[in-house]
Design a protein around this motif. Structure first.
Motif, PDB file in Angstrom:
ATOM      1  N   LYS A 180       0.897  -1.039  -0.158  1.00  0.00           N
ATOM      2  CA  LYS A 180      -0.032   0.075   0.068  1.00  0.00           C
ATOM      3  C   LYS A 180       0.980   1.121   0.124  1.00  0.00           C
ATOM      4  CE  LYS A 180      -3.713   2.137   2.538  1.00  0.00           C
ATOM      5  NZ  LYS A 180      -4.861   1.956   3.728  1.00  0.00           N
ATOM      6  N   PHE A 181       0.739   1.966  -1.114  1.00  0.00           N
ATOM      7  CA  PHE A 181       1.549   3.315  -1.330  1.00  0.00           C
ATOM      8  C   PHE A 181       0.862   4.539  -0.968  1.00  0.00           C
ATOM      9  CE2 PHE A 181       3.505  -0.095  -4.061  1.00  0.00           C
ATOM     10  CZ  PHE A 181       4.831   0.102  -3.739  1.00  0.00           C
ATOM     11  N   TYR A 182       1.597   5.273   0.049  1.00  0.00           N
ATOM     12  CA  TYR A 182       0.716   6.555   0.404  1.00  0.00           C
ATOM     13  C   TYR A 182       1.045   7.655  -0.550  1.00  0.00           C
ATOM     14  CZ  TYR A 182       0.545   3.832   4.939  1.00  0.00           C
ATOM     15  OH  TYR A 182       0.193   2.942   5.694  1.00  0.00           O
TER      16      TYR A 182
ATOM     17  N   GLY B   6      15.148   9.138   1.403  1.00  0.00           N
ATOM     18  CA  GLY B   6      14.496  10.414   1.118  1.00  0.00           C
ATOM     19  C   GLY B   6      12.914  10.368   1.841  1.00  0.00           C
ATOM     20  N   ASN B   7      12.527   9.093   1.631  1.00  0.00           N
ATOM     21  CA  ASN B   7      11.170   9.018   2.204  1.00  0.00           C
ATOM     22  C   ASN B   7      10.960   7.701   3.156  1.00  0.00           C
ATOM     23  OD1 ASN B   7       8.422   8.780   2.827  1.00  0.00           O
ATOM     24  ND2 ASN B   7       7.842   9.104   0.365  1.00  0.00           N
ATOM     25  N   PRO B   8      10.900   8.017   4.504  1.00  0.00           N
ATOM     26  CA  PRO B   8      11.060   6.769   5.415  1.00  0.00           C
ATOM     27  C   PRO B   8       9.490   5.887   5.608  1.00  0.00           C
ATOM     28  CG  PRO B   8      10.595   8.716   6.889  1.00  0.00           C
ATOM     29  CD  PRO B   8      10.938   9.227   5.238  1.00  0.00           C
ATOM     30  N   ALA B   9       8.670   6.701   4.885  1.00  0.00           N
ATOM     31  CA  ALA B   9       7.083   6.161   4.916  1.00  0.00           C
ATOM     32  C   ALA B   9       6.547   5.940   3.544  1.00  0.00           C
ATOM     33  CB  ALA B   9       6.297   6.705   5.955  1.00  0.00           C
ATOM     34  N   VAL B  10       7.046   5.218   2.615  1.00  0.00           N
ATOM     35  CA  VAL B  10       6.462   5.134   1.436  1.00  0.00           C
ATOM     36  C   VAL B  10       5.056   4.546   1.551  1.00  0.00           C
ATOM     37  CG1 VAL B  10       6.703   4.103  -1.151  1.00  0.00           C
ATOM     38  CG2 VAL B  10       8.543   5.125   0.206  1.00  0.00           C
ATOM     39  N   GLY B  11       5.054   3.470   2.321  1.00  0.00           N
ATOM     40  CA  GLY B  11       3.729   2.868   2.372  1.00  0.00           C
ATOM     41  C   GLY B  11       4.250   1.685   3.493  1.00  0.00           C
ATOM     42  N   CYS B  12       3.027   0.601   3.497  1.00  0.00           N
ATOM     43  CA  CYS B  12       3.318  -0.531   4.303  1.00  0.00           C
ATOM     44  C   CYS B  12       2.820  -1.658   3.531  1.00  0.00           C
ATOM     45  CB  CYS B  12       2.440  -0.495   5.458  1.00  0.00           C
ATOM     46  SG  CYS B  12       0.708  -0.134   5.053  1.00  0.00           S
ATOM     47  N   VAL B  13       3.225  -3.093   4.152  1.00  0.00           N
ATOM     48  CA  VAL B  13       2.945  -4.370   3.392  1.00  0.00           C
ATOM     49  C   VAL B  13       1.874  -4.784   4.462  1.00  0.00           C
ATOM     50  CG1 VAL B  13       3.808  -6.511   3.214  1.00  0.00           C
ATOM     51  CG2 VAL B  13       5.338  -4.701   2.827  1.00  0.00           C
TER      52      VAL B  13
ATOM     53  N   PRO C 241       5.469  13.873   8.915  1.00  0.00           N
ATOM     54  CA  PRO C 241       6.843  13.381   8.980  1.00  0.00           C
ATOM     55  C   PRO C 241       7.039  12.130  10.209  1.00  0.00           C
ATOM     56  CG  PRO C 241       6.907  15.833   8.833  1.00  0.00           C
ATOM     57  CD  PRO C 241       5.379  15.255   8.972  1.00  0.00           C
ATOM     58  N   GLU C 242       5.858  12.084  10.992  1.00  0.00           N
ATOM     59  CA  GLU C 242       5.786  11.208  12.006  1.00  0.00           C
ATOM     60  C   GLU C 242       5.198   9.774  11.605  1.00  0.00           C
ATOM     61  OE1 GLU C 242       7.184  11.023  15.359  1.00  0.00           O
ATOM     62  OE2 GLU C 242       8.069  13.282  14.850  1.00  0.00           O
ATOM     63  N   ASP C 243       4.906   9.837  10.448  1.00  0.00           N
ATOM     64  CA  ASP C 243       4.253   8.682   9.871  1.00  0.00           C
ATOM     65  C   ASP C 243       4.874   7.348  10.172  1.00  0.00           C
ATOM     66  OD1 ASP C 243       1.706   9.354   9.606  1.00  0.00           O
ATOM     67  OD2 ASP C 243       1.716   9.697   7.298  1.00  0.00           O
TER      68      ASP C 243
ATOM     69  N   ALA D  28      -6.223 -12.231  12.666  1.00  0.00           N
ATOM     70  CA  ALA D  28      -7.334 -12.688  11.796  1.00  0.00           C
ATOM     71  C   ALA D  28      -8.325 -11.918  11.193  1.00  0.00           C
ATOM     72  CB  ALA D  28      -8.015 -13.738  12.661  1.00  0.00           C
ATOM     73  N   GLY D  29      -8.545 -10.855  11.886  1.00  0.00           N
ATOM     74  CA  GLY D  29      -9.883 -10.069  11.615  1.00  0.00           C
ATOM     75  C   GLY D  29      -9.393  -8.579  10.900  1.00  0.00           C
ATOM     76  N   THR D  30      -8.044  -8.485  10.843  1.00  0.00           N
ATOM     77  CA  THR D  30      -7.696  -7.064  10.407  1.00  0.00           C
ATOM     78  C   THR D  30      -6.624  -7.164   9.296  1.00  0.00           C
ATOM     79  OG1 THR D  30      -6.072  -6.316  11.869  1.00  0.00           O
ATOM     80  CG2 THR D  30      -8.334  -6.009  12.485  1.00  0.00           C
ATOM     81  N   CYS D  31      -6.644  -6.135   8.597  1.00  0.00           N
ATOM     82  CA  CYS D  31      -5.161  -5.999   7.549  1.00  0.00           C
ATOM     83  C   CYS D  31      -4.131  -5.433   8.193  1.00  0.00           C
ATOM     84  CB  CYS D  31      -5.673  -5.487   6.311  1.00  0.00           C
ATOM     85  SG  CYS D  31      -6.382  -4.057   6.139  1.00  0.00           S
ATOM     86  N   TRP D  32      -3.737  -6.043   9.269  1.00  0.00           N
ATOM     87  CA  TRP D  32      -2.704  -5.219  10.232  1.00  0.00           C
ATOM     88  C   TRP D  32      -1.499  -5.100   9.492  1.00  0.00           C
ATOM     89  CZ3 TRP D  32      -4.508  -2.512  14.023  1.00  0.00           C
ATOM     90  CH2 TRP D  32      -3.448  -2.166  15.281  1.00  0.00           C
ATOM     91  N   PRO D  33      -0.813  -4.043   9.434  1.00  0.00           N
ATOM     92  CA  PRO D  33       0.407  -3.907   8.662  1.00  0.00           C
ATOM     93  C   PRO D  33       1.621  -4.747   9.254  1.00  0.00           C
ATOM     94  CG  PRO D  33       0.365  -1.873  10.018  1.00  0.00           C
ATOM     95  CD  PRO D  33      -1.240  -2.577  10.097  1.00  0.00           C
ATOM     96  N   ALA D  34       2.154  -5.288   8.306  1.00  0.00           N
ATOM     97  CA  ALA D  34       3.533  -6.403   8.876  1.00  0.00           C
ATOM     98  C   ALA D  34       4.725  -5.638   8.648  1.00  0.00           C
ATOM     99  CB  ALA D  34       3.556  -7.449   7.764  1.00  0.00           C
ATOM    100  N   ALA D  35       4.757  -4.556   7.626  1.00  0.00           N
ATOM    101  CA  ALA D  35       6.122  -3.940   7.613  1.00  0.00           C
ATOM    102  C   ALA D  35       5.826  -2.504   6.876  1.00  0.00           C
ATOM    103  CB  ALA D  35       7.056  -4.787   6.614  1.00  0.00           C
ATOM    104  N   ARG D  36       7.174  -1.618   7.323  1.00  0.00           N
ATOM    105  CA  ARG D  36       6.867  -0.291   6.775  1.00  0.00           C
ATOM    106  C   ARG D  36       7.775  -0.250   5.474  1.00  0.00           C
ATOM    107  NH1 ARG D  36      10.548   3.903   7.705  1.00  0.00           N
ATOM    108  NH2 ARG D  36      11.317   2.632   9.871  1.00  0.00           N
ATOM    109  N   ILE D  37       7.346   0.290   4.503  1.00  0.00           N
ATOM    110  CA  ILE D  37       8.116   0.458   2.981  1.00  0.00           C
ATOM    111  C   ILE D  37       8.812   1.870   3.058  1.00  0.00           C
ATOM    112  CG2 ILE D  37       8.079   0.443   0.551  1.00  0.00           C
ATOM    113  CD1 ILE D  37       5.220  -1.070   1.081  1.00  0.00           C
ATOM    114  N   HIS D  38      10.127   1.652   2.918  1.00  0.00           N
ATOM    115  CA  HIS D  38      10.841   3.054   2.707  1.00  0.00           C
ATOM    116  C   HIS D  38      11.832   3.098   1.488  1.00  0.00           C
ATOM    117  CE1 HIS D  38      14.667   1.256   3.540  1.00  0.00           C
ATOM    118  NE2 HIS D  38      14.183   0.572   4.232  1.00  0.00           N
ATOM    119  N   GLU D  39      12.233   4.271   1.084  1.00  0.00           N
ATOM    120  CA  GLU D  39      12.992   4.608   0.074  1.00  0.00           C
ATOM    121  C   GLU D  39      13.783   5.697   0.484  1.00  0.00           C
ATOM    122  OE1 GLU D  39      10.137   6.920  -2.733  1.00  0.00           O
ATOM    123  OE2 GLU D  39      10.843   5.182  -3.565  1.00  0.00           O
TER     124      GLU D  39
END
Length: 382
Positions: free
Chosen positions: A67-69, A114-121, A75-77, A101-112
């Motif tokens: 999931k890409f934001y 210059g951008n520490p919070a590109v999205g999440c898995v 900045p605190e994301d 079991a009941g949510t799409c809870w995030p498993a990892a943060r995606i970074h690149e």
């Protein structure tokens, strides 16, 4: 359920920069990954929806999504996402199992760079939440939103889904409120309790909460949602746990009654609720209390849905009055018509005395006057 944990108090050593999260959902991955670590991505299954610009399946990891934001995230994301990813580790094993079991809870943060919070898995919702929906001559296999539970059994049957009945609605709302209670115990505000943010499985009688990666500790901006506005959260103020309680209560009331209109409150106050009268009490307190801090918690609603007691820790909150029902006219006494009479009866008037009755009354008055005179004369002679 575990005692409340404030997500702000998560271990600062878990900063997402190292280590791996053993995820029972079938994939062990670092808490942070780069875009290149994900491998090839499939075509988006969703674009420009809320805070996300795209949601893409991971070709090498079936059942997982990236999931890409939007690039304008706070900045605190990055830290907020790390705290969310770590939060299940603070729960008891039963609660952690329920959450995964009941949510799409995030498993990892995606970074690149210059951008520490590109999205999440995040995990893809299980296949049990897809169903064939018939619309006339056409059918479409899709995820079934919880929106359908806010409709009558007849409407649900009309699109080819098994009608839930009271038992099916109850089972779904029990799980929904259990998830809400876990989020509340973590000190997280979800705010997005509405029809489009949860899926429903008619066969399994279960629900699956999505967009949970947007949860924030303690409070978050209150995004206006038509028909879900909290009357005690003024426009321009943040949503908090009490806003969540109102919206959760409204969602459960609509799903349990199969009504989504202005009559929902009356339907809750009336009773297909005779089987669970305590649920009606809790919902009315959540929806109609004039003091927002006296709204019952998600855990209290879940307990009531599971036939548990509702124990108030403070005096019964004052409720906003329901719109009054129309006043019924007071029936007038029926007057009997005299035998042989026709037409309306006039208001009764004093009946005039007959001559004989009048003479009798005058005679008695004269006797009393004479008696008084005689007593006066006798008293004067003495």
């Amino acid at each position: 359920m575990t005692e409340p944990h404030l997500i702000d108090g998560a271990d600062d050593k878990v900063d997402g920069s190292h280590g791996a999260a053993a995820d029972p959902r079938g994939w062990v991955l670092p808490r942070t990954v780069s875009v290149s670590d994900l491998g090839p991505l499939a075509e988006p299954i969703s674009e420009h929806n809320g805070q996300a610009i795209a949601v893409k399946p991971l070709t090498n990891h079936p059942g997982w999504l990236a999931k890409f934001y939007r690039p304008d995230q706070h900045p605190e994301d990055a830290r907020r996402l790390d705290l969310l990813i770590s939060a299940p580790g603070t729960l008891s094993e039963p609660d952690r199992t329920v959450l995964y079991a009941g949510t799409c809870w995030p498993a990892a943060r995606i970074h690149e760079p210059g951008n520490p919070a590109v999205g999440c898995v995040i995990p893809l919702a299980p296949e049990q939440y897809r169903c064939e929906l018939r619309r006339g001559e056409y059918s479409d296999r899709r995820f079934v939103e919880i929106d359908w539970l806010a409709k009558s059994d007849e409407s649900i049957r009309g699109v080819g889904l098994p009608p839930p009945g009271f038992a099916g609605r109850l089972a779904a709302c029990r799980q929904l409120t259990q998830l809400a209670a876990i989020l509340e115990s973590l000190g997280l505000v979800y705010s997005d309790w509405s029809f489009s943010n949860a899926f429903w499985s008619p066969d399994q009688r279960s629900v699956y909460l999505i967009d949970v990666d947007g949860c924030q500790p303690q409070k978050m901006p209150d995004i206006h949602q038509p028909n879900w506005a909290d009357p005690l959260t003024p426009p321009g103020t943040d949503a908090d746990e009490y806003t969540d309680r109102y919206r959760l209560g409204l969602l459960v009331a609509k799903c349990m009654t199969g009504r989504r209109d202005a009559h929902t409150f009356h339907t809750v106050a009336a009773s297909p609720w005779q089987k669970l009268p305590v649920v009606s009490e809790v919902l009315l307190d959540m929806l109609l209390a004039t003091d927002r801090e006296r709204r019952p918690s998600a855990a209290q609603l879940n307990q009531a849905l599971n036939s548990g007691p509702y124990l108030r820790t403070m005096p019964r909150p004052t409720r906003t009055a329901l719109p009054p029902l129309p006043r019924q006219p007071i029936p007038q006494p029926i007057r009997q018509l005299p035998a042989g009479a026709h037409g309306p009866v006039k208001e009764s008037e004093p009946t005039p005395l007959k001559p004989a009755e009048l003479g009798t009354q005058v005679g008695w008055i004269l006797v009393l006057v004479i008696a008084v005179i005689l007593l006066f004369v006798i008293a004067s002679n003495h």
